[in-house]
Design a protein around this motif. Sequence first.
Motif, short mmCIF file in Angstrom:
data_model
loop_
_atom_site.label_atom_id
_atom_site.label_comp_id
_atom_site.label_asym_id
_atom_site.label_seq_id
_atom_site.Cartn_x
_atom_site.Cartn_y
_atom_site.Cartn_z
N LEU A 59 0.74 -1.17 -0.09
CA LEU A 59 0.14 -0.05 -0.05
C LEU A 59 0.82 1.31 -0.03
O LEU A 59 0.53 2.30 -0.70
CB LEU A 59 -0.72 0.07 1.09
CG LEU A 59 -2.18 -1.13 1.27
CD1 LEU A 59 -3.00 -0.84 2.48
CD2 LEU A 59 -2.83 -0.91 0.06
N ASN A 60 1.97 1.24 0.64
CA ASN A 60 2.68 2.30 0.73
C ASN A 60 3.46 2.68 -0.69
O ASN A 60 3.78 3.94 -0.92
CB ASN A 60 4.15 2.05 1.98
CG ASN A 60 4.58 3.46 2.35
OD1 ASN A 60 4.09 4.43 2.30
ND2 ASN A 60 6.02 3.19 2.48
N SER A 61 3.60 1.58 -1.22
CA SER A 61 4.31 1.70 -2.87
C SER A 61 3.41 2.19 -3.61
O SER A 61 3.59 3.11 -4.27
CB SER A 61 4.86 0.39 -3.08
OG SER A 61 5.96 -0.26 -2.47
N LYS A 62 2.07 1.75 -3.63
CA LYS A 62 1.10 2.21 -4.31
C LYS A 62 0.87 3.81 -3.89
O LYS A 62 0.68 4.72 -4.87
CB LYS A 62 -0.20 1.62 -4.07
CG LYS A 62 -1.41 1.88 -4.94
CD LYS A 62 -2.64 0.99 -4.75
CE LYS A 62 -3.68 1.53 -5.51
NZ LYS A 62 -5.09 0.76 -5.10
N GLU A 63 0.93 4.35 -2.78
CA GLU A 63 0.78 5.68 -2.51
C GLU A 63 1.73 6.43 -3.12
O GLU A 63 1.43 7.57 -3.65
CB GLU A 63 0.59 5.76 -0.99
CG GLU A 63 -0.60 5.20 -0.31
CD GLU A 63 -0.45 5.29 1.29
OE1 GLU A 63 0.52 5.74 1.72
OE2 GLU A 63 -1.46 4.92 1.96
#
Length: 520
Positions: free
Chosen positions: A509-513
Motif C-alpha cells: 500500500l505504501n508503494s502504491k501511495e
Amino acid sequence: MSKFYEKVAYRDVEEDIQSQKSVDKWIFGLLLIVIGFVPLIVMASVVEVQSPLVTNVSALTGGTKGDLFTHYKALAVLIITILAGVMFMAKIIFMNGEIRKSKLNYALGAFAVVIVLSTFFSPNISIALHGQYNRSDGAISWLCYLALFFIAMNIDYPKKVLNYILYSLYPFVIINLLIITMNFYGNDLLQKTVVKNIVTSFLPVGANIGEGSILVGTLNQWNYMSGMFSIMVLMFLAAAVLEKHTTKAIGHLMIAVMSMAVMLMSISTSGFLTFCLMMIIVLFIAFRSEKKVQSFVIVFIFLLVTAPVFHVLASKNHNIWSESIGFFVNSNPYVKEDTVSMVSMNNNIQMDWIKKAYAAEKFELPVLPERATSVGSGRAYIWNKGIDLVKERPVFGYGLDTFMYNFPHYALDARAGMYDENTVIDKPHSMYIGWLYGTGVVGFLCALVLVAMTLINMLKIVMKQNQSLVWVLAIAWGAYLIQAFFNDSLPGISATMWTLVGIFISITLNSKEKVDGRNN
C-alpha cells in the motif's frame, strides 16, 4: 498574523508526523515480540474446563486440565494486541493518523463480524470464545490475529524492517533446534530439573507435569513443528538467495539449514510437501535476482549441506525418509530387511491365531470394516466427517476450536478411516476445514476472500519488484497457506504469520501511495 498561524499549523503538522513515527516504532517493537518471542513461550498452566459432554472419556470430560504450549502464548498475543491497539487508536485520534484505504478493510471486518456471530450462536459458547483448553485458538485469538494484521498494515516501517524480522526469528530456530535434537537423541529437555522448574514456575502448589510428557519444541507437537519450520526454511533460504551482502547471506543460509534439520526431525510430511512446492518459487526468484550465479550457488550449497544432515538423521530414525522422500518413493533404504521380515512374520502369526480362534469357537463374528488409514494419515476421514457436521449448521458453524466436542467419536467406520475406532479426534487437521466448521459457509467465504485479496496484492507487487522484503514475506505467507491444508492454526504460528502478512500489505500500500503521488 496569517503567517504566524501558518507557522503554528506547519509546526503542529510536523509534530504530528514525528509523533506518528514514534508510535509506529513502538508498535513495530510489539509486533516483533509477536513474531519472534511469542512462539518461544512454553509455560505450564492449569485451567478449569467446562465440558458440554457427559462422558467418562478423559479427553472429553471437564474439570482441571493442564496445558504446556498455548495458554500463555494466547495470553501474550492478547496483551500485545491490546497495547498495540491502544497506541494505534491514539495515533489515529490524537495525532491525525490515517487508516489506509483498501478493500482489505472490508474483507477483514466481514470476517471479524462472522467470527463474533459464530461464537454467539455456537452450541459451545465458552469454548468457542477461548478455544480448546490445550489449543487456545478460539474467537478471542482469531480476533487478535485479525487486529494485528490490521494494525500492521496501517503503520510505517524502518528501511531495515526485513533484517529486524529475520533476526527476531534467529533465537526461535536455534532454541528449537536444540530442543528437538535433544529429544531426537533420547535426552528430552523436559526431564532436566532446570528446564522443568522454569516451565512449571507458574503452576499452583501441588500441580506438576504429567508422567511421560516430552518436549519436541516450543510448539504443541510434530505436525505444527514441521509446518512452521518449513516456513522458516523457505523464508531464510529466500533471504539468503536475495541477500547482496555475503556475510548476511551465509548467516541466513545457516539458519535455513538449521530449520531444515528441525523440519526433518519433526517427522511429518506436511512440512516437506510445503517445502517441495515452494522451492519452485525460490528457484524462480534466484533466476530473477541481480546476482544469479551467487543465488544459485547458495541454493546448491543449501542442498549439498542438507544431504548429509538428512542421511545422518534418517540413519537414526528411518521415519525421516518415510515422512519426506517416502511420500513419493515406496521403498525405504534406511529400513533393514530383517525388520521388514519380522513385521511380516508377526502379522502372519496374528492372522493364523485369528483363524484358529474362529475355527475352535465355532461362532460368526460381525462384519466390520477392515482396518485402514485414509489418505493423509486419516485426514480424509476427519475432513469428510467435518463436512457432514457443517451440513447441520451451514450458516455460522459451531464456533472456532470446538471440533472435539461435536465430532462423532467411536463411529464404526472409523476403523476404515482412522484404523482404530477408539481414537478421539480433537481437531480438523486443516485450518480451512477449521474455518468451514467453526464459522460456517459465510465465514469460510469471507476468509477465502480475505486470503485471495492478500495473494492478489502479492502477485501485483512481486511481478513489478524484486526486493528481498517483498519476496521473503510473500514466500512465508504462501508457505503458511499451503501447510495450513494439512495443519491447524495455533497462537504460536498464526499470530506470527498474520502479523507478517500485515507488514507485507503495508509495504504494498505504501508503494502504491508513492506511485499515485508521483502520477498526481
